[in-house]
Design a protein around this motif. Structure first.
Motif, PDB file in Angstrom:
ATOM      1  N   ARG A  86      15.636 -18.362 -41.703  1.00  0.00           N
ATOM      2  CA  ARG A  86      16.113 -19.497 -41.697  1.00  0.00           C
ATOM      3  C   ARG A  86      16.022 -20.059 -43.090  1.00  0.00           C
ATOM      4  NH1 ARG A  86      15.216 -23.579 -37.163  1.00  0.00           N
ATOM      5  NH2 ARG A  86      14.820 -22.263 -35.401  1.00  0.00           N
ATOM      6  N   GLY A  87      15.476 -19.589 -44.144  1.00  0.00           N
ATOM      7  CA  GLY A  87      15.517 -19.742 -45.247  1.00  0.00           C
ATOM      8  C   GLY A  87      14.228 -20.538 -45.768  1.00  0.00           C
ATOM      9  N   TRP A  88      13.427 -20.692 -44.842  1.00  0.00           N
ATOM     10  CA  TRP A  88      12.056 -21.464 -44.878  1.00  0.00           C
ATOM     11  C   TRP A  88      11.092 -20.719 -45.479  1.00  0.00           C
ATOM     12  CZ3 TRP A  88      12.134 -24.774 -39.657  1.00  0.00           C
ATOM     13  CH2 TRP A  88      13.096 -25.490 -39.706  1.00  0.00           C
ATOM     14  N   ASP A  89      11.001 -19.707 -45.817  1.00  0.00           N
ATOM     15  CA  ASP A  89       9.908 -18.810 -46.446  1.00  0.00           C
ATOM     16  C   ASP A  89       9.701 -19.176 -47.775  1.00  0.00           C
ATOM     17  OD1 ASP A  89      12.305 -17.630 -47.016  1.00  0.00           O
ATOM     18  OD2 ASP A  89      11.312 -15.550 -46.957  1.00  0.00           O
ATOM     19  N   HIS A  90       9.321 -20.368 -47.947  1.00  0.00           N
ATOM     20  CA  HIS A  90       8.858 -20.826 -49.536  1.00  0.00           C
ATOM     21  C   HIS A  90       7.884 -22.171 -49.443  1.00  0.00           C
ATOM     22  CE1 HIS A  90      11.559 -24.301 -49.102  1.00  0.00           C
ATOM     23  NE2 HIS A  90      12.145 -23.447 -48.390  1.00  0.00           N
ATOM     24  N   ALA A  91       7.471 -22.289 -50.634  1.00  0.00           N
ATOM     25  CA  ALA A  91       6.450 -23.591 -50.415  1.00  0.00           C
ATOM     26  C   ALA A  91       7.226 -24.722 -50.290  1.00  0.00           C
ATOM     27  CB  ALA A  91       6.000 -23.722 -51.820  1.00  0.00           C
ATOM     28  N   TRP A  92       6.599 -25.820 -49.303  1.00  0.00           N
ATOM     29  CA  TRP A  92       7.095 -27.013 -49.072  1.00  0.00           C
ATOM     30  C   TRP A  92       6.207 -28.054 -49.711  1.00  0.00           C
ATOM     31  CZ3 TRP A  92      11.717 -27.707 -46.491  1.00  0.00           C
ATOM     32  CH2 TRP A  92      12.371 -26.550 -45.885  1.00  0.00           C
ATOM     33  N   PRO A  93       6.845 -29.179 -49.595  1.00  0.00           N
ATOM     34  CA  PRO A  93       5.988 -30.306 -50.217  1.00  0.00           C
ATOM     35  C   PRO A  93       4.887 -30.543 -49.243  1.00  0.00           C
ATOM     36  CG  PRO A  93       8.482 -30.838 -50.542  1.00  0.00           C
ATOM     37  CD  PRO A  93       8.232 -29.606 -49.780  1.00  0.00           C
ATOM     38  N   PRO A  94       3.848 -31.142 -49.468  1.00  0.00           N
ATOM     39  CA  PRO A  94       2.952 -31.616 -48.325  1.00  0.00           C
ATOM     40  C   PRO A  94       3.454 -32.478 -47.317  1.00  0.00           C
ATOM     41  CG  PRO A  94       2.137 -32.141 -50.658  1.00  0.00           C
ATOM     42  CD  PRO A  94       3.628 -31.793 -50.754  1.00  0.00           C
ATOM     43  N   VAL A  95       2.847 -32.443 -45.992  1.00  0.00           N
ATOM     44  CA  VAL A  95       3.603 -33.184 -44.994  1.00  0.00           C
ATOM     45  C   VAL A  95       2.737 -34.514 -45.101  1.00  0.00           C
ATOM     46  CG1 VAL A  95       3.573 -33.319 -42.275  1.00  0.00           C
ATOM     47  CG2 VAL A  95       3.685 -31.229 -43.614  1.00  0.00           C
ATOM     48  N   PRO A  96       3.661 -35.668 -45.055  1.00  0.00           N
ATOM     49  CA  PRO A  96       2.770 -36.792 -45.026  1.00  0.00           C
ATOM     50  C   PRO A  96       2.010 -36.992 -43.680  1.00  0.00           C
ATOM     51  CG  PRO A  96       5.236 -36.942 -44.155  1.00  0.00           C
ATOM     52  CD  PRO A  96       4.883 -35.538 -44.471  1.00  0.00           C
ATOM     53  N   ALA A  97       1.177 -38.118 -43.927  1.00  0.00           N
ATOM     54  CA  ALA A  97       0.137 -38.342 -42.946  1.00  0.00           C
ATOM     55  C   ALA A  97       0.674 -38.966 -41.682  1.00  0.00           C
ATOM     56  CB  ALA A  97      -0.876 -39.552 -43.428  1.00  0.00           C
ATOM     57  N   SER A  98       1.991 -39.339 -41.613  1.00  0.00           N
ATOM     58  CA  SER A  98       2.812 -40.105 -40.461  1.00  0.00           C
ATOM     59  C   SER A  98       3.516 -38.857 -39.617  1.00  0.00           C
ATOM     60  CB  SER A  98       3.823 -40.839 -41.107  1.00  0.00           C
ATOM     61  OG  SER A  98       5.170 -40.236 -41.693  1.00  0.00           O
ATOM     62  N   ALA A  99       3.198 -37.604 -40.086  1.00  0.00           N
ATOM     63  CA  ALA A  99       3.807 -36.347 -39.590  1.00  0.00           C
ATOM     64  C   ALA A  99       2.625 -36.169 -38.385  1.00  0.00           C
ATOM     65  CB  ALA A  99       4.079 -35.458 -40.259  1.00  0.00           C
ATOM     66  N   PRO A 100       3.350 -35.568 -37.215  1.00  0.00           N
ATOM     67  CA  PRO A 100       2.372 -35.131 -36.187  1.00  0.00           C
ATOM     68  C   PRO A 100       1.743 -33.898 -36.646  1.00  0.00           C
ATOM     69  CG  PRO A 100       4.652 -35.023 -35.701  1.00  0.00           C
ATOM     70  CD  PRO A 100       4.624 -35.533 -36.849  1.00  0.00           C
ATOM     71  N   SER A 101       0.405 -33.650 -36.414  1.00  0.00           N
ATOM     72  CA  SER A 101      -0.270 -32.403 -36.644  1.00  0.00           C
ATOM     73  C   SER A 101      -0.632 -31.674 -35.566  1.00  0.00           C
ATOM     74  CB  SER A 101      -1.596 -32.863 -37.295  1.00  0.00           C
ATOM     75  OG  SER A 101      -2.358 -33.674 -36.682  1.00  0.00           O
ATOM     76  N   SER A 102      -0.372 -32.451 -34.340  1.00  0.00           N
ATOM     77  CA  SER A 102      -0.266 -31.412 -33.090  1.00  0.00           C
ATOM     78  C   SER A 102       0.287 -32.522 -31.971  1.00  0.00           C
ATOM     79  CB  SER A 102      -1.904 -31.126 -32.715  1.00  0.00           C
ATOM     80  OG  SER A 102      -2.569 -32.390 -32.487  1.00  0.00           O
ATOM     81  N   GLY A 103       0.272 -31.806 -30.833  1.00  0.00           N
ATOM     82  CA  GLY A 103       1.010 -32.503 -29.685  1.00  0.00           C
ATOM     83  C   GLY A 103       2.536 -32.580 -29.958  1.00  0.00           C
ATOM     84  N   ARG A 104       3.088 -33.527 -29.169  1.00  0.00           N
ATOM     85  CA  ARG A 104       4.530 -33.768 -28.898  1.00  0.00           C
ATOM     86  C   ARG A 104       5.076 -34.244 -30.426  1.00  0.00           C
ATOM     87  NH1 ARG A 104       6.992 -32.869 -24.088  1.00  0.00           N
ATOM     88  NH2 ARG A 104       8.612 -34.231 -24.601  1.00  0.00           N
ATOM     89  N   TRP A 105       6.123 -33.733 -30.750  1.00  0.00           N
ATOM     90  CA  TRP A 105       6.972 -34.134 -31.957  1.00  0.00           C
ATOM     91  C   TRP A 105       8.004 -35.424 -31.372  1.00  0.00           C
ATOM     92  CZ3 TRP A 105       7.998 -31.831 -37.250  1.00  0.00           C
ATOM     93  CH2 TRP A 105       6.855 -31.280 -37.601  1.00  0.00           C
TER      94      TRP A 105
END
Length: 189
Positions: A86-105
């Motif tokens: 997917r071209g996603w194998d690089h560093a990403w910015p941090p995930v914001p606190a509003s992002a789901p950490s587990s459970g349904r997205w």
């Protein structure tokens, strides 16, 4: 993130059997790589050193994706391959606190999978998947949340379902990555 994090992949029927077949074949490969018995005549310290070297060798093979004799190793290898594809194998910015950490997205289509596969993956790898999914899906998630605010409880309305489905299609969940990762390492059905 360090250590390992448990993940659960909800998968199609038959996936667990295919995974078991892969792991059985890889365990046979492992037994050819590492002898089951230590050479005779070693004292306790030498035996401990030999076992440590064997464990380290196996762990290196697993990390490089050359030995997939555990669910953890197989899924981790598949995730690395999927992120690269997917071209996603690089560093990403941090995930914001509003992002789901587990459970349904938001927009998740996790229902309907008949089997589950559990694994413990390196924390950094799980963190990369979560960040990649979040950042690749952020616009669609924002639109979905706004749509739900405008249309609470209206998902049964056929006129609105198409819009919801279009927005949901723009969300890539970690569960989708786990499923795709398994397909990358499993033998064909």
């Amino acid at each position: 993130m360090s250590g390992t994090i448990p993940v659960v992949a909800r998968v199609a029927t038959g996936t667990k059997a295919r995974l078991a077949a892969l792991i059985a074949a890889e365990k046979a490969k492992r037994s050819a790589l590492v002898p089951a018995a230590l050479p005779l005549g070693l004292d306790a310290a030498q035996r401990a050193e030999a076992r440590t070297r064997a464990r380290e060798r196996l762990e290196k093979l697993r990390t490089r994706g050359e030995l997939l004799d555990t669910v953890d190793a197989a899924l981790a290898r598949g995730v690395r391959l999927e992120l690269a594809a997917r071209g996603w194998d690089h560093a990403w910015p941090p995930v914001p606190a509003s992002a789901p950490s587990s459970g349904r997205w938001p927009g998740s289509r996790e229902a309907g999978w008949a089997e589950t596969v559990s694994a413990r993956l390196p924390g950094a790898l799980v963190g990369r998947v979560q960040a990649a999914c979040w950042h690749a899906s952020a616009d669609a998630i924002t639109e979905l949340r706004a749509w739900r605010e405008l249309h609470p409880g209206r998902l049964a309305d056929p006129g609105l379902v198409a819009t919801y489905e279009r927005l949901a299609a723009g969300v890539t969940t970690p569960g989708a990555i786990w499923r795709a990762a398994l397909q990358r390492v499993l033998p064909p059905a």
